[in-house]
Design a protein around this motif. Structure first.
Motif, short mmCIF file in Angstrom:
data_model
loop_
_atom_site.label_atom_id
_atom_site.label_comp_id
_atom_site.label_asym_id
_atom_site.label_seq_id
_atom_site.Cartn_x
_atom_site.Cartn_y
_atom_site.Cartn_z
N PHE A 171 0.84 -1.20 0.00
CA PHE A 171 0.00 0.00 0.00
C PHE A 171 0.88 1.26 0.00
CE2 PHE A 171 -2.68 3.36 1.50
CZ PHE A 171 -3.96 3.03 1.04
N LEU A 172 1.84 1.30 0.91
CA LEU A 172 2.68 2.51 1.03
C LEU A 172 3.56 2.67 -0.21
CD1 LEU A 172 3.52 2.21 4.83
CD2 LEU A 172 2.07 3.95 3.75
N PHE A 173 4.00 1.55 -0.76
CA PHE A 173 4.83 1.61 -1.97
C PHE A 173 4.01 2.18 -3.15
CE2 PHE A 173 6.10 -0.32 -6.00
CZ PHE A 173 7.39 0.18 -6.11
N LEU A 174 2.81 1.63 -3.36
CA LEU A 174 2.01 2.10 -4.49
C LEU A 174 1.60 3.57 -4.33
CD1 LEU A 174 -0.43 -0.88 -5.31
CD2 LEU A 174 1.75 -0.31 -6.40
N ASP A 231 9.64 3.11 4.98
CA ASP A 231 10.59 2.76 6.06
C ASP A 231 9.90 1.81 7.04
OD1 ASP A 231 9.43 4.07 8.35
OD2 ASP A 231 10.17 5.97 7.57
N GLU A 232 10.69 1.16 7.86
CA GLU A 232 10.19 0.06 8.68
C GLU A 232 9.16 0.55 9.71
OE1 GLU A 232 9.94 -2.95 8.27
OE2 GLU A 232 9.28 -3.56 10.28
N GLN A 281 4.92 7.43 18.11
CA GLN A 281 6.24 7.09 17.52
C GLN A 281 6.44 7.80 16.18
OE1 GLN A 281 7.53 2.83 17.66
NE2 GLN A 281 5.56 2.55 18.64
N LEU A 282 5.38 7.83 15.38
CA LEU A 282 5.49 8.49 14.07
C LEU A 282 5.62 10.01 14.25
CD1 LEU A 282 2.81 6.40 12.17
CD2 LEU A 282 5.24 6.48 11.58
N ALA A 283 4.90 10.55 15.24
CA ALA A 283 5.00 12.00 15.51
C ALA A 283 6.44 12.34 15.86
CB ALA A 283 4.07 12.38 16.66
N ASP A 284 7.06 11.53 16.71
CA ASP A 284 8.47 11.78 17.09
C ASP A 284 9.37 11.66 15.87
OD1 ASP A 284 7.61 12.14 19.63
OD2 ASP A 284 8.24 10.17 20.38
#
Ligand code: COA
Length: 371
Positions: A156-159, A166-167, A276-279
């Protein structure tokens, strides 16, 4: 009205072996497995298998399942042509509803013993339809959706972004898909079961479910939550605006739940991923604003965030357009819907409740010339 409040709240409408909501423990499990444990230790494809087939797969079954899903990601040419003609301004939920229905014409279900294959086909093809349409209209590309990514999250993220995710983002998306996969007799699942109970075809059941999920009181709440969060630049702007909204009897999107009257057990899980993504992206706006909204709602109304609230900022930090938030829910929930269609068909009775009549008493017809 019979027992229970409006909207069938509190009414037991059938039996299921797929999921419990609001029971002892953390309150949510899929086929006996606690949601916290699944979100921590499992992955979406394994959970999808569990929901569709009732048990966790062994290594060989898992590998074969993943390969089948990969092979189902391609879209037939007539479907690609339809997606290219759906307007750029259409809501992506309408695109999925249309795409699912179109696939039902191109690869129709001719017998119920095809249902597992069709469920896998839709699990592979729905994200492809969505992103094919999105990238065609955004970037003018005719996307190759058959990729070698092992997971839906990564695919999904790739398309979407045209680069390897990223991981941290991949895993956040994977967990989000696990959390959205199944939730007992919610409105869209019930719609799917009602359609299944008429012995309709599989695609019609899923099309009914997609249309039902679209509304802001159900799946559409994640998009509405992002719209709310984006209104604020700073946390100190939150309280006066929410006070005014509540005084005007507005619903605060992403809060409250028909079954969970305290914490939605999925909410703290997705919140940790949002943090975690916010950081990781250096956010100093959306996460603090979200926490301020949460604190206000709990303090003032004793109403807690549901899964949709922190899903909104989680997707925002992954640079996902807001209009794709509810469609991501579809790409995951197809697993739960499918499991419920199988279950309904296996022990079917037409779902057809009754209503208390509150209209006029019986009266004679008056011809139009005398009205
Ligand atoms: N914002 C403000 N007040 C809310 C609220 C919210 N998000 N959710 C519930 N309430 C209030 C209602 O106004 C009502 O108050 P009242 O008794 O003073 O009239 C009370 O809580 C009960 O709400 P009600 O809508 O009757 O409960 P429900 O079980 O029918 O609703 C939802 C469940 C999910 C439809 C409801 O909480 C809602 O609309 N939430 C916002 C949309 C959302 O996030 N949906 C995703 C659900 S996973």
């Amino acid at each position: 009205m019979a027992q229970g409040k409006g909207g069938l709240g509190g009414i037991v409408a059938g039996e299921t072996a797929i999921c419990t909501v609001g029971k002892a423990g953390h309150g949510l499990n899929y086929r006996g497995y606690d949601i916290e444990e699944l979100a921590d230790k499992s992955n979406f494809e394994e959970v999808a298998y569990l929901l569709l087939y009732g048990e966790l797969p062994d290594k060989a079954k898992f590998k074969a399942f993943r390969e089948r899903l990969k092979s189902h990601r391609g879209l037939p040419a007539p479907l690609r042509a339809i997606l290219e003609r759906v307007p750029a301004m259409a809501h992506p939920m309408d695109v999925l509803r249309t795409g699912c229905s179109a696939l039902g014409c191109l690869e129709a279900e001719s017998a119920f013993d095809q249902q597992q294959e069709i469920a896998e086909r839709l699990l592979g093809a729905l994200p492809s339809m969505l992103l094919y349409w999105h990238r065609f209209h955004r970037d003018g590309v005719q996307l190759e959706t058959l990729t070698n990514h092992d997971s839906l999250a990564s695919q999904f993220l790739f398309l979407l972004h045209d680069c390897e995710p990223d991981e941290l983002q991949r895993r956040a998306m994977d967990v989000s898909l696990i959390l959205y996969a199944e939730h007992e007799f919610n409105a869209s699942t019930f719609a799917a079961r009602v359609a299944a109970s008429t012995l309709s075809d599989f695609y019609s059941c899923i099309t009914a479910a997609i249309g039902t999920l679209r509304g802001p009181l159900h799946g559409g709440a994640n998009e509405a939550a992002m719209e709310l969060i984006s209104r604020f630049e700073r946390p100190d702007e939150v309280e006066p605006a929410l006070r005014a909204a509540l005084a005007a009897k507005e619903k605060i999107m992403g809060f409250g739940h028909r079954v969970y009257k305290k914490m939605d057990p999925r909410s703290p899980i997705i919140k940790t991923w949002s943090k975690q993504l916010a950081d990781a992206v250096g956010d100093s706006r959306y996460f603090p604003v979200s926490e301020t909204i949460e604190a206000f709602m709990v303090r003032e109304k004793n109403i807690y965030p549901n899964l949709d609230f922190y899903s909104a900022s989680t997707y925002h930090f992954m640079d996902i357009p807001v209009s794709l938030y509810t469609p991501i829910f579809v790409c995951s929930r197809i697993t739960g819907w499918a499991a419920h269609v199988f279950e309904q068909r296996a022990n079917n009775a037409l779902i057809r409740p009754s209503a208390d009549y509150v209209g006029p008493d019986e009266r004679p017809y008056v011809p139009m010339s005398q009205r």
